[in-house]
Design a protein around this motif. Structure first.
Motif, PDB file in Angstrom:
ATOM      1  N   GLN A   9       0.832  -1.203   0.000  1.00 50.96           N
ATOM      2  CA  GLN A   9       0.000   0.000   0.000  1.00 50.96           C
ATOM      3  C   GLN A   9       0.865   1.252   0.000  1.00 50.96           C
ATOM      4  OE1 GLN A   9      -3.253   0.073  -0.287  1.00 50.96           O
ATOM      5  NE2 GLN A   9      -3.371   2.311  -0.194  1.00 50.96           N
ATOM      6  N   PHE A  10       1.935   1.232   0.792  1.00 57.18           N
ATOM      7  CA  PHE A  10       2.848   2.378   0.854  1.00 57.18           C
ATOM      8  C   PHE A  10       3.478   2.659  -0.503  1.00 57.18           C
ATOM      9  CE2 PHE A  10       7.455   2.887   0.748  1.00 57.18           C
ATOM     10  CZ  PHE A  10       7.541   4.233   1.026  1.00 57.18           C
ATOM     11  N   LEU A  11       3.914   1.605  -1.180  1.00 52.74           N
ATOM     12  CA  LEU A  11       4.644   1.783  -2.435  1.00 52.74           C
ATOM     13  C   LEU A  11       3.759   2.332  -3.552  1.00 52.74           C
ATOM     14  CD1 LEU A  11       6.894  -1.408  -2.399  1.00 52.74           C
ATOM     15  CD2 LEU A  11       7.563   0.933  -1.932  1.00 52.74           C
ATOM     16  N   LYS A  12       2.470   2.405  -3.325  1.00 59.43           N
ATOM     17  CA  LYS A  12       1.566   2.971  -4.325  1.00 59.43           C
ATOM     18  C   LYS A  12       1.229   4.425  -4.015  1.00 59.43           C
ATOM     19  CE  LYS A  12      -0.546  -1.438  -5.594  1.00 59.43           C
ATOM     20  NZ  LYS A  12      -1.784  -2.247  -5.667  1.00 59.43           N
ATOM     21  N   ASN A  13       1.893   4.989  -3.023  1.00 54.58           N
ATOM     22  CA  ASN A  13       1.583   6.350  -2.596  1.00 54.58           C
ATOM     23  C   ASN A  13       2.861   7.142  -2.356  1.00 54.58           C
ATOM     24  OD1 ASN A  13      -1.539   6.568  -1.952  1.00 54.58           O
ATOM     25  ND2 ASN A  13      -0.857   4.531  -1.311  1.00 54.58           N
ATOM     26  N   LEU A  14       3.391   7.747  -3.397  1.00 54.51           N
ATOM     27  CA  LEU A  14       4.598   8.559  -3.257  1.00 54.51           C
ATOM     28  C   LEU A  14       4.517   9.785  -4.160  1.00 54.51           C
ATOM     29  CD1 LEU A  14       7.504   8.983  -2.177  1.00 54.51           C
ATOM     30  CD2 LEU A  14       8.319   7.594  -4.100  1.00 54.51           C
ATOM     31  N   THR A  15       4.748  10.959  -3.565  1.00 54.44           N
ATOM     32  CA  THR A  15       4.870  12.201  -4.334  1.00 54.44           C
ATOM     33  C   THR A  15       6.260  12.764  -4.117  1.00 54.44           C
ATOM     34  OG1 THR A  15       2.528  12.769  -4.323  1.00 54.44           O
ATOM     35  CG2 THR A  15       4.068  14.587  -4.529  1.00 54.44           C
ATOM     36  N   VAL A 166      12.090  12.263   8.345  1.00 60.24           N
ATOM     37  CA  VAL A 166      13.513  11.974   8.186  1.00 60.24           C
ATOM     38  C   VAL A 166      14.114  12.947   7.179  1.00 60.24           C
ATOM     39  CG1 VAL A 166      13.083  10.230   6.383  1.00 60.24           C
ATOM     40  CG2 VAL A 166      15.233  10.176   7.673  1.00 60.24           C
ATOM     41  N   THR A 167      15.344  13.362   7.452  1.00 65.37           N
ATOM     42  CA  THR A 167      16.103  14.207   6.534  1.00 65.37           C
ATOM     43  C   THR A 167      17.277  13.404   5.985  1.00 65.37           C
ATOM     44  OG1 THR A 167      15.538  16.215   7.748  1.00 65.37           O
ATOM     45  CG2 THR A 167      17.435  16.343   6.259  1.00 65.37           C
ATOM     46  N   ILE A 168      17.414  13.401   4.673  1.00 59.41           N
ATOM     47  CA  ILE A 168      18.526  12.731   3.999  1.00 59.41           C
ATOM     48  C   ILE A 168      19.547  13.784   3.586  1.00 59.41           C
ATOM     49  CG2 ILE A 168      19.210  11.422   1.937  1.00 59.41           C
ATOM     50  CD1 ILE A 168      16.365  10.213   1.955  1.00 59.41           C
ATOM     51  N   VAL A 169      20.811  13.554   3.900  1.00 56.25           N
ATOM     52  CA  VAL A 169      21.884  14.423   3.411  1.00 56.25           C
ATOM     53  C   VAL A 169      22.861  13.577   2.606  1.00 56.25           C
ATOM     54  CG1 VAL A 169      21.700  16.126   5.256  1.00 56.25           C
ATOM     55  CG2 VAL A 169      23.187  14.147   5.570  1.00 56.25           C
ATOM     56  N   TYR A 384      12.278   4.785   3.315  1.00 59.93           N
ATOM     57  CA  TYR A 384      10.833   4.987   3.296  1.00 59.93           C
ATOM     58  C   TYR A 384      10.135   3.994   4.235  1.00 59.93           C
ATOM     59  CZ  TYR A 384      11.497   7.699  -1.054  1.00 59.93           C
ATOM     60  OH  TYR A 384      11.899   8.625  -1.998  1.00 59.93           O
ATOM     61  N   LYS A 385      10.550   2.739   4.134  1.00 59.65           N
ATOM     62  CA  LYS A 385       9.899   1.697   4.941  1.00 59.65           C
ATOM     63  C   LYS A 385      10.178   1.872   6.431  1.00 59.65           C
ATOM     64  CE  LYS A 385      10.007  -1.643   1.147  1.00 59.65           C
ATOM     65  NZ  LYS A 385      10.654  -2.866   0.606  1.00 59.65           N
ATOM     66  N   LYS A 386      11.382   2.339   6.758  1.00 63.85           N
ATOM     67  CA  LYS A 386      11.752   2.501   8.163  1.00 63.85           C
ATOM     68  C   LYS A 386      11.057   3.694   8.811  1.00 63.85           C
ATOM     69  CE  LYS A 386      15.709   3.161  11.263  1.00 63.85           C
ATOM     70  NZ  LYS A 386      17.185   3.229  11.375  1.00 63.85           N
ATOM     71  N   TYR A 387      10.979   4.823   8.073  1.00 60.21           N
ATOM     72  CA  TYR A 387      10.493   6.069   8.680  1.00 60.21           C
ATOM     73  C   TYR A 387       9.068   6.435   8.320  1.00 60.21           C
ATOM     74  CZ  TYR A 387      15.317   7.050  10.097  1.00 60.21           C
ATOM     75  OH  TYR A 387      16.540   6.995  10.667  1.00 60.21           O
TER      76      TYR A 387
END
Length: 389
Positions: A9-15, A166-169, A384-387
């Protein structure tokens, strides 16, 4: 709902909010490469809210592009906020640097607050932050190093960091800086992806090839004059020395084109060729001795190092912390102090020392293979899955 169903379900919802082609430049190419790989690994469609072009869906119908943003426009920031409110996506990923919304300080300030607004809407919010003000010499990028700028950047960044999941650097050093100064723990490092890893390198160690390449956006902190001076010092010793300048002005520094064209017109060994289409890059690399990146400050990790390393290119760069980190991580970089005298010295060595150039080229290729875009996309899915689930 079990874990597998939740993941599906998560993988079908990303902007994804970012600059994107046909816009040209670092963050645009980054977004295109990352989303191209992510689209192969998710079942649903990825919506891209961007700044140019027109509404479009790519050929495999995995990427839907929706243009909303315009530089220096409060109205487009409002449109972005409204658009996010209507989207069904549960996860919003912002691809940002501190001046992504234009040259206006106020527009950037309010633009950097949009991730916090998305969090208030109940979205899971991920931010990739390509640069942080603490490591940028503001005066070198055309900003005054004054109280207003410092407070504005700090406040916007603090609200952003405290609000998102979460912030990615892309620079490891930034993790420590952000955790220490802003007291946030949800900051993670992800390597920048590298191109050209699925084809053979095209760089060749040709004796007598004294052609140097500068490539990238033109900005006031990229000291191309030092390179011209250094090569001028060596012209008697190497009559065939040449400098190729490839790229275009940064959107926030349109006047830089005049400076570069002026340099080329005053030196007969300098060629300004402008923007080079991606399919012509391998051929260009086959004709040069090395790439030079003469930055007086860095605004993040080097997109050019990642863009060209897969072709097996030696790099000579200034010794900014960001280039130093890439060298320690295995990139084929030779670090130089930012003076014409030091550049003259190492250019002379580079024109003569085939072993040095071959060693740097081999390192560049290995560095790129270790962080190809497929691997980087997998790291993002894990984040994505973790946070966000």
């Amino acid at each position: 709902m079990n874990v597998h169903q939740r993941n599906e379900q998560f993988l079908k919802n990303l902007t994804f909010v970012s600059v994107y082609p046909p816009d040209k430049g670092g963050l645009s190419e980054y977004a295109e490469a990352l989303l191209g790989e992510l689209s192969k690994k998710v079942d649903g469609k990825i919506i891209i809210i961007t700044n140019s072009g027109k509404n479009q869906v790519d050929n495999n119908k995995k990427l839907e592009v929706i243009p909303v943003l315009k530089p220096n426009s409060f109205f487009s920031i409002l449109k972005l906020a409204l658009k996010l409110g209507f989207l069904k996506s549960k996860v919003i990923h912002f691809n940002l640097h501190m001046s992504i919304f234009g040259k206006s300080r106020l527009v950037n300030f309010f633009g950097l607050l949009v991730p916090a607004y998305a969090k208030l809407l109940g979205k899971k919010v991920v931010v990739t932050l390509h640069g942080i003000p603490e490591t940028i010499k503001l005066e070198k990028v055309g900003l005054k190093n004054n109280f207003i700028n410092k407070v504005g950047f700090t406040l916007a960044l603090k609200i952003l960091l405290k609000s998102v999941n979460v912030t990615i650097v892309l620079v490891k050093k930034y993790v420590e800086i952000l955790r220490k100064k802003y007291g946030v723990k949800n900051v993670v490092w992800v390597p920048h992806g590298a191109w050209w890893t699925n084809q053979q390198p095209t760089w060749q160690n040709n004796n007598g090839n004294n052609t140097v390449l500068f490539m990238g956006y033109f900005g006031p902190y990229k000291e191309i004059e030092m390179v011209v001076s250094a090569l001028k010092n060596l012209k008697n010793k190497y009559p065939n020395v040449r400098l190729i300048i490839a790229g275009m002005p940064h959107p926030n520094y349109p006047e830089e084109a005049k400076r570069i064209i002026g340099l080329a017109s005053k030196a007969d060994f300098v060629d300004y060729i402008g923007y080079v289409p991606q399919n012509q890059i391998p051929k260009l690399i086959s004709k040069i001795r090395f790439v030079v990146l003469p930055y007086s400050t860095s605004t993040g990790t080097s997109g050019i190092v990642h863009f060209l390393s897969g072709l097996g290119v030696p790099f000579i760069t200034t010794n900014t912390p960001e280039f130093l980190e890439l060298k320690h991580q295995g990139a084929g970089i030779y670090l130089v102090k930012p003076t014409a005298k030091e550049f003259t010295k190492i250019f002379d060595k580079a024109f003569q020392d085939n072993h040095l150039m071959e060693n740097l080229a081999e390192k560049s290729r290995s560095f790129a293979l270790g962080r190809n875009w497929g691997k980087v996309a997998e790291i993002h899915l894990d984040i994505y899955k973790k946070y966000c689930i």
